[in-house]
Design a protein around this motif. Structure first.
Motif, PDB file in Angstrom:
ATOM      1  N   LEU A 116      41.082  46.029  47.967  1.00 54.06           N
ATOM      2  CA  LEU A 116      40.453  47.344  47.785  1.00 54.06           C
ATOM      3  C   LEU A 116      39.166  47.320  46.954  1.00 54.06           C
ATOM      4  N   VAL A 117      38.956  46.270  46.197  1.00 52.69           N
ATOM      5  CA  VAL A 117      37.719  46.175  45.406  1.00 52.69           C
ATOM      6  C   VAL A 117      36.571  45.888  46.373  1.00 52.69           C
ATOM      7  N   LYS A 118      35.645  46.804  46.428  1.00 50.34           N
ATOM      8  CA  LYS A 118      34.559  46.709  47.408  1.00 50.34           C
ATOM      9  C   LYS A 118      33.280  46.153  46.779  1.00 50.34           C
ATOM     10  N   VAL A 119      33.352  44.906  46.337  1.00 47.41           N
ATOM     11  CA  VAL A 119      32.168  44.188  45.865  1.00 47.41           C
ATOM     12  C   VAL A 119      32.113  42.864  46.604  1.00 47.41           C
ATOM     13  N   LYS A 120      30.929  42.322  46.729  1.00 46.18           N
ATOM     14  CA  LYS A 120      30.781  41.054  47.444  1.00 46.18           C
ATOM     15  C   LYS A 120      31.120  39.857  46.571  1.00 46.18           C
ATOM     16  N   ASN A 121      30.996  40.014  45.276  1.00 43.98           N
ATOM     17  CA  ASN A 121      31.241  38.915  44.351  1.00 43.98           C
ATOM     18  C   ASN A 121      32.734  38.583  44.303  1.00 43.98           C
ATOM     19  N   GLN A 122      33.089  37.415  44.837  1.00 47.67           N
ATOM     20  CA  GLN A 122      34.486  37.001  44.900  1.00 47.67           C
ATOM     21  C   GLN A 122      35.109  36.856  43.512  1.00 47.67           C
ATOM     22  N   SER A 123      34.337  36.387  42.550  1.00 42.56           N
ATOM     23  CA  SER A 123      34.867  36.211  41.197  1.00 42.56           C
ATOM     24  C   SER A 123      35.339  37.539  40.613  1.00 42.56           C
ATOM     25  N   ILE A 124      34.586  38.604  40.846  1.00 38.58           N
ATOM     26  CA  ILE A 124      34.969  39.923  40.332  1.00 38.58           C
ATOM     27  C   ILE A 124      36.226  40.419  41.040  1.00 38.58           C
ATOM     28  N   LYS A 125      36.277  40.256  42.367  1.00 43.12           N
ATOM     29  CA  LYS A 125      37.461  40.679  43.121  1.00 43.12           C
ATOM     30  C   LYS A 125      38.715  39.951  42.638  1.00 43.12           C
ATOM     31  N   ILE A 126      38.593  38.649  42.451  1.00 45.15           N
ATOM     32  CA  ILE A 126      39.735  37.849  41.997  1.00 45.15           C
ATOM     33  C   ILE A 126      40.127  38.245  40.580  1.00 45.15           C
ATOM     34  N   ALA A 127      39.129  38.458  39.717  1.00 49.68           N
ATOM     35  CA  ALA A 127      39.412  38.843  38.329  1.00 49.68           C
ATOM     36  C   ALA A 127      40.141  40.185  38.266  1.00 49.68           C
ATOM     37  N   VAL A 128      39.701  41.148  39.052  1.00 55.88           N
ATOM     38  CA  VAL A 128      40.367  42.452  39.075  1.00 55.88           C
ATOM     39  C   VAL A 128      41.813  42.285  39.541  1.00 55.88           C
ATOM     40  N   SER A 129      42.021  41.494  40.574  1.00 56.29           N
ATOM     41  CA  SER A 129      43.361  41.243  41.081  1.00 56.29           C
ATOM     42  C   SER A 129      44.233  40.565  40.028  1.00 56.29           C
ATOM     43  N   ALA A 130      43.669  39.626  39.290  1.00 53.27           N
ATOM     44  CA  ALA A 130      44.414  38.932  38.233  1.00 53.27           C
ATOM     45  C   ALA A 130      44.827  39.900  37.135  1.00 53.27           C
ATOM     46  N   VAL A 131      43.923  40.794  36.754  1.00 53.63           N
ATOM     47  CA  VAL A 131      44.238  41.777  35.714  1.00 53.63           C
ATOM     48  C   VAL A 131      45.314  42.747  36.210  1.00 53.63           C
ATOM     49  N   VAL A 132      45.171  43.252  37.423  1.00 53.21           N
ATOM     50  CA  VAL A 132      46.160  44.194  37.970  1.00 53.21           C
ATOM     51  C   VAL A 132      47.526  43.526  38.099  1.00 53.21           C
ATOM     52  N   GLY A 133      47.562  42.304  38.607  1.00 52.36           N
ATOM     53  CA  GLY A 133      48.835  41.584  38.726  1.00 52.36           C
ATOM     54  C   GLY A 133      49.486  41.338  37.371  1.00 52.36           C
ATOM     55  N   THR A 134      48.673  40.973  36.392  1.00 54.27           N
ATOM     56  CA  THR A 134      49.187  40.733  35.042  1.00 54.27           C
ATOM     57  C   THR A 134      49.750  42.017  34.445  1.00 54.27           C
ATOM     58  N   LEU A 135      49.025  43.109  34.580  1.00 59.53           N
ATOM     59  CA  LEU A 135      49.498  44.380  34.037  1.00 59.53           C
ATOM     60  C   LEU A 135      50.749  44.872  34.758  1.00 59.53           C
ATOM     61  N   THR A 136      50.852  44.579  36.047  1.00 59.62           N
ATOM     62  CA  THR A 136      52.064  44.920  36.787  1.00 59.62           C
ATOM     63  C   THR A 136      53.263  44.205  36.177  1.00 59.62           C
ATOM     64  N   ASN A 137      53.081  42.932  35.854  1.00 62.70           N
ATOM     65  CA  ASN A 137      54.157  42.157  35.235  1.00 62.70           C
ATOM     66  C   ASN A 137      54.487  42.704  33.847  1.00 62.70           C
ATOM     67  N   THR A 138      53.496  42.775  32.994  1.00 59.28           N
ATOM     68  CA  THR A 138      53.731  43.163  31.597  1.00 59.28           C
ATOM     69  C   THR A 138      54.262  44.584  31.491  1.00 59.28           C
ATOM     70  N   LEU A 139      53.553  45.526  32.080  1.00 59.78           N
ATOM     71  CA  LEU A 139      53.976  46.928  31.980  1.00 59.78           C
ATOM     72  C   LEU A 139      55.252  47.199  32.772  1.00 59.78           C
ATOM     73  N   GLY A 140      55.396  46.531  33.904  1.00 58.13           N
ATOM     74  CA  GLY A 140      56.601  46.733  34.708  1.00 58.13           C
ATOM     75  C   GLY A 140      57.853  46.282  33.982  1.00 58.13           C
TER      76      GLY A 140
END
Length: 190
Positions: A106-130
Motif C-alpha cells: 500500500l505504500v505508494k513510493v518508488k523507493n524500495q528502501s522506504i517501502k520495506i522500512a515501513v513494512s518492517a515498522v508495521v510488522g514490528t508494531l503488530t508483534n509488539t502491540l498485538g
C-alpha cells in the motif's frame, strides 16, 4: 511455473521458520540494548511476507507463535501463563505477515528502501502491540500480580514496555530487513 512457485514458497517458509526457531533457541533473537532487550524473532516473518506474500508470512508467523508456546512450556518464565495462550503468542505473530505484506503493497513510493522500512515498522508494531495488548486484555490482573504492581498501573506498565521495546525493535527490524530484502530482490533479478 505454478509448481516452482509453490516449491519456492515452501522453501522460504522452511528456511525463515528455521531461522526464527534458531534465534529463539540460541538467544540470538534478543539484542541487549541499554534500556531493554530488542527481539528480532519476528524479522523472518516480515521478510517472508514482503518476498512471498501474506500467506507465506502468516505461515512463518504461525510457526513462530507455536514455537513461542513450546518455548514457554519447556522453559517457563514469569509471564509464561500468558504466552501459553494462542491468542497471545500465535494470533499476533500470524498477523505480522498480513500487516507487513499489505503495508509494503500500500505504500505508494518508488523507493524500495522506504517501502520495506515501513513494512518492517508495521510488522514490528503488530508483534509488539498485538502481544502486549492481548496480555492486557486477557491477563491484566495476573500480569499485575506477577510484576508486583497495582492493577491501575498495569496499562501504563505494559504500554511503557511497548513504547521502549517497540521503538528499539522497530529500528533494529528496519536495519536488518531493508538490506536483506534488497539483496534477495537483486539476486532474483539476475
Amino acid at each position: 511455473m505454478n509448481n516452482k512457485l509453490k516449491t519456492r514458497q515452501l522453501t522460504v517458509i522452511g528456511l525463515l521458520s528455521a531461522i526464527s526457531i534458531v534465534l529463539g533457541l540460541t538467544g540470538y533473537g534478543f539484542i541487549p540494548l541499554p534500556i531493554t532487550k530488542a527481539t528480532i524473532m519476528h524479522v523472518p516473518v516480515i521478510i517472508g511476507a514482503i518476498l512471498e506474500g501474506p500467506i507465506v508470512g502468516a505461515v512463518i508467523g504461525l510457526i513462530f507463535g507455536l514455537f513461542s508456546i513450546v518455548q514457554n512450556i519447556m522453559s517457563p518464565s514469569l509471564l509464561s501463563f500468558a504466552y501459553m495462550n494462542p491468542l497471545v503468542s500465535v494470533l499476533p505473530r500470524v498477523l505480522i505477515g498480513v500487516t507487513a505484506y499489505y503495508s509494503y503493497r500500500l505504500v505508494k513510493v518508488k523507493n524500495q528502501s522506504i517501502k520495506i522500512a515501513v513494512s518492517a515498522v508495521v510488522g514490528t508494531l503488530t508483534n509488539t502491540l498485538g502481544v502486549l495488548t492481548m496480555i492486557y486484555v486477557l491477563y491484566a490482573a495476573r500480569y499485575a500480580t506477577a510484576k508486583h504492581i497495582s492493577i491501575k498501573a498495569t496499562a501504563a506498565t505494559i504500554y511503557g514496555v511497548a513504547a521502549t521495546s517497540g521503538t528499539c525493535e522497530a529500528i533494529v527490524s528496519v536495519l536488518i530487513t531493508v538490506p536483506v530484502v534488497l539483496a534477495i530482490k537483486k539476486i532474483r533479478k539476475k
